[in-house]
Motif scaffolding. Sequence first.
Motif, mmCIF file in Angstrom:
data_model
loop_
_atom_site.group_PDB
_atom_site.id
_atom_site.type_symbol
_atom_site.label_atom_id
_atom_site.label_comp_id
_atom_site.label_asym_id
_atom_site.label_seq_id
_atom_site.Cartn_x
_atom_site.Cartn_y
_atom_site.Cartn_z
ATOM 1 N N VAL A 191 0.831 -1.204 0.000
ATOM 2 C CA VAL A 191 0.000 0.000 0.000
ATOM 3 C C VAL A 191 0.864 1.253 0.000
ATOM 4 N N CYS A 222 3.222 11.895 1.454
ATOM 5 C CA CYS A 222 2.800 10.617 0.898
ATOM 6 C C CYS A 222 4.029 9.848 0.459
ATOM 7 N N GLY A 228 -3.676 3.662 0.787
ATOM 8 C CA GLY A 228 -4.363 3.707 -0.487
ATOM 9 C C GLY A 228 -3.502 3.119 -1.574
ATOM 10 N N SER A 229 -3.807 3.460 -2.814
ATOM 11 C CA SER A 229 -3.086 2.836 -3.917
ATOM 12 C C SER A 229 -1.964 3.707 -4.480
ATOM 13 N N LEU A 284 -4.438 11.114 -1.882
ATOM 14 C CA LEU A 284 -4.159 9.684 -1.903
ATOM 15 C C LEU A 284 -5.383 8.973 -2.468
ATOM 16 N N ARG A 285 -5.177 8.177 -3.521
ATOM 17 C CA ARG A 285 -6.293 7.546 -4.232
ATOM 18 C C ARG A 285 -6.639 6.183 -3.665
ATOM 19 N N ASN A 286 -7.935 5.852 -3.835
ATOM 20 C CA ASN A 286 -8.431 4.518 -3.487
ATOM 21 C C ASN A 286 -8.116 4.151 -2.048
ATOM 22 N N LEU A 287 -8.557 4.998 -1.154
ATOM 23 C CA LEU A 287 -8.300 4.785 0.266
ATOM 24 C C LEU A 287 -8.953 3.500 0.764
ATOM 25 N N ILE A 288 -8.230 2.773 1.583
ATOM 26 C CA ILE A 288 -8.782 1.547 2.131
ATOM 27 C C ILE A 288 -8.796 1.544 3.653
ATOM 28 N N TRP A 341 -8.016 4.167 7.436
ATOM 29 C CA TRP A 341 -7.537 5.345 8.144
ATOM 30 C C TRP A 341 -7.129 4.949 9.561
#
Length: 125
Positions: free
Chosen positions: A32, A50, A99-100, A109-113, A115
């Motif tokens: 990740v 990031c 994220g990705s 930050l894209r496609n967060l999975i 926090w």
Amino acid sequence: QVQLVESGGGLVQPGGSLRLSCEASGFPLDYVTIGWFRQAPGKEREGVACIDKSDGGTMYRDSVKGRFTISRVHAENTVYLQMNGLQPEDSADYYCAAGSYCSGGAVWLRNLISWGQGTQVTVSS
């Protein structure tokens, strides 16, 4: 299940330093991209730093460049945010997220999975 736990926040005087930690569990950090965000009272959340999963490339918002450093230690499955030269305007709740990829801008930050729960940073004399 992806879990992130931040630590390291606290009260520091202007010009001081803190190191925030974002420890991951349930998955290897290799898979990740991790971003640090902050949110001050009454303000919108903003991306701060990031670090990319693929090449370790880093990104910073302009206001922290040269003062903050994001890094990761694979053996500890932890991402750190070293913050030097802290100023009152850096005071906020700081969060890490998985994220990705780092996208910058408002999204950061894209496609967060996942926090973390956040850690508070207060810069005051």
